[in-house]
Design an enzyme around this catalytic site. Structure first.
Site, PDB file in Angstrom:
ATOM      1  CD1 TRP A 127      -1.438  -1.936   2.756  1.00 19.67           C
ATOM      2  CD2 TRP A 127      -2.521  -2.012   0.801  1.00 19.67           C
ATOM      3  NE1 TRP A 127      -2.205  -3.077   2.754  1.00 19.67           N
ATOM      4  CE2 TRP A 127      -2.879  -3.151   1.563  1.00 19.67           C
ATOM      5  CE3 TRP A 127      -3.081  -1.844  -0.473  1.00 19.67           C
ATOM      6  CZ2 TRP A 127      -3.751  -4.116   1.094  1.00 19.67           C
ATOM      7  CZ3 TRP A 127      -3.957  -2.817  -0.932  1.00 19.67           C
ATOM      8  CH2 TRP A 127      -4.283  -3.924  -0.145  1.00 19.67           C
TER       9      TRP A 127
ATOM     10  N   GLY B 279       2.109  14.463   7.520  1.00 18.20           N
ATOM     11  CA  GLY B 279       1.093  13.789   6.724  1.00 18.20           C
ATOM     12  C   GLY B 279      -0.296  13.946   7.332  1.00 18.20           C
ATOM     13  NE  ARG B 280      -0.754  10.374  12.573  1.00 23.65           N
ATOM     14  CZ  ARG B 280       0.163   9.879  13.387  1.00 23.65           C
ATOM     15  NH1 ARG B 280       0.845  10.668  14.187  1.00 23.65           N
ATOM     16  NH2 ARG B 280       0.409   8.581  13.424  1.00 23.65           N
TER      17      ARG B 280
ATOM     18  NE  ARG C  98     -33.590  16.792  -8.924  1.00 23.85           N
ATOM     19  CZ  ARG C  98     -33.916  15.957  -9.878  1.00 23.85           C
ATOM     20  NH1 ARG C  98     -33.753  16.282 -11.142  1.00 23.85           N
ATOM     21  NH2 ARG C  98     -34.417  14.763  -9.590  1.00 23.85           N
TER      22      ARG C  98
ATOM     23  CD  GLU D 119       0.013   9.056   6.030  1.00 20.60           C
ATOM     24  OE1 GLU D 119      -0.339   7.859   5.895  1.00 20.60           O
ATOM     25  OE2 GLU D 119       0.528   9.690   5.105  1.00 20.60           O
TER      26      GLU D 119
ATOM     27  CB  SER E  72     -10.835   6.927  13.165  1.00 21.51           C
ATOM     28  OG  SER E  72     -10.925   7.787  12.052  1.00 21.51           O
TER      29      SER E  72
END
Lengths: 77, 380
Positions: free
Chosen positions: B156, B238-239, B264, B360, B363
């Site tokens: 990954w 990264g986070r 719409r 990263e 949760s």
């Protein structure tokens, strides 16, 4: 205890509670802290004492005790 | 306390937004379908110096402050999560080399990453090791004083298909360590991964290291410091990027819903006048504002070098990734069948948002760390 050691200890006791911390307590050997704490410790030392921790400073012995951190800061300022 | 962008930050924000509107949004669904980012766009991102966003100018970087870097991530995230991930990856590796690399590594690689000449990737995850990074199985075995041998399997890996340089994590004499590995290293094999749920243009790959010989001087930081501080330096950035990117996803969905609901008509009235639609728009707006404020706070603390910045970034990433999933899901709901079409942006945002709750740091890992943080900060 000098001013630097007092400031380091004040920081550490926020993380290491219910433990009698002295200047020679091995905070890593005792399993008192986790990996995120280690990163926060580096960030704290850099900001609090206006130093830059570098590749060559990455030795656990530089961070094990309040005395070791005090010596590291002394050598970098 | 004042939350206010400087004039320079506002100008940068406008420039980022214009670039994304012109160069990214019109093609983002195509990136998703083709599962790759075109070379021409990569060159444009490099010319903007976005790959060296956080690097000093001496290395060809943009020298952005953390708030400006956050704004860049929000705008790229609003356009295409895969493009944001591409830019994020370059900055993660570049910052890590800048902070913990040797002078030789900085001189050799930082300018090349900033210019886009070298594409960098971060290779931590393995088939059997995701959140539990301490149990990485890849090994770095000393061959002699000048070289060591890498054996292992990574999976990954974002940009693994095209990267020129990998920051690889493994164990050297049992200690977690990080090393730079070039793509042409004999024994390194890359296998593309396709068909992912979201962030489909991030060009994932598996990496096989079969007796790869690497110079000892390619170590980044010392043996035993591979995860802390080397890996965490990258993951923290990264986070932060993901947290802002999720704000961007939420913003894109909100804007799409406002546009759609304003045009719409059903039951003789515009969707925007139906109260159950208004409820969703209101919740999107409020959560987006809350998430953006968390990002501003985390960014300011990171800029100031506050020791709790790493935790506030986790708080922001946890909140905004969850928020982005909810907003994108409701955006598909507002759009109905149109939102389920592959031509729609909101279905892409929904799939991309789900990925943000996993990468990263999941949760659930964030919840554990945030709970620890709360006990520490609020205990009497």
């Amino acid at each position: 205890m000098n001013d630097r050691k007092t400031r380091i200890k004040t920081f550490l006791v926020r993380y290491i509670r219910n433990y009698e911390l002295n200047d020679d307590t091995d905070i890593f050997g005792g399993g008192l802290v986790n990996s995120l704490f280690a990163m926060q410790l580096i960030t704290f030392l850099e900001k609090e004492f206006t130093i830059t921790i570098e590749d060559r400073d990455l030795k656990l012995d530089n961070f094990r005790t309040i005395n070791a951190m005090d010596n590291l800061i002394e050598n970098k300022t | 306390m004042e939350i206010k962008l400087s004039e320079q930050q506002k100008r940068n924000q406008t420039a980022f937004r214009d670039f994304v509107n012109k160069e990214i949004i019109p093609h983002a669904n195509q990136h998703d379908k083709e599962e790759r980012i075109p070379d021409e766009l990569i060159k444009k991102l490099a010319r903007k110096r976005y790959f060296g966003a956080v690097l000093p100018e001496q290395y060809g970087g943009h020298a952005m402050d953390y708030i400006t870097y956050g704004l860049l991530n929000e705008e790229l995230g609003r356009g295409c999560a895969s493009v944001r991930a591409f830019m994020m990856m370059q900055n993660m590796v570049a910052l890590t080399i800048h902070k913990w690399g040797s002078e030789e590594q900085k001189e050799r690689w930082l300018g090349r990453i900033a210019s886009g000449e070298t594409i960098a990737a971060f290779a931590l995850t393995e088939p059997e090791v995701g959140s539990d990074a301490m149990h990485i199985e890849t090994s770095f075995t000393d061959a002699d004083d000048s070289k060591f041998i890498i054996n292992g399997h990574k999976k990954w890996i974002t940009l693994g298909q095209i990267a020129d340089l990998f920051l690889v994590f493994g164990k050297k004499r049992g200690k977690l360590s990080a090393v730079l590995v070039e793509k042409d290293t004999p024994g390194l094999t890359k296998i593309p991964i396709g068909g992912m749920l979201g962030v489909r243009a991030s060009m994932l790959a598996e990496l096989y290291f079969d007796n790869c010989s690497v110079p000892q001087e390619n170590l980044v930081g010392r043996a035993g410091f591979g995860f802390v501080p080397v890996g965490i330096t990258a993951l923290n950035l990264g986070r932060y990027s993901i947290a802002w990117g999720c704000v961007g996803i939420g913003q894109a969905c909100l804007e799409a819903c406002i546009n759609y609901a304003s045009n719409r008509r059903q039951f003789g009235d515009y969707l925007k006048n139906h109260q159950l639609i208004q409820e969703m728009i209101a919740d999107m707006t409020v959560n987006l504002k809350a998430g953006r404020l968390l990002c501003y706070q985390a960014g300011q603390m990171q800029e100031e070098g506050h020791e709790n910045a790493i935790m506030e970034i986790m708080v922001a990433k946890y909140f905004t990734s969850k928020m982005a999933c909810t907003i994108a899901s409701n955006a598909v709901q507002v759009h109905g069948a149109v939102g389920c079409s592959s031509d729609s942006a909101v279905q892409r945002h929904l799939r991309d948002a789900k990925i943000m709750e996993i990468i990263e740091g999941t949760s659930q890992i964030h919840q554990i760390k945030i709970a620890d943080y709360a006990y520490r900060e609020y205990a009497e």
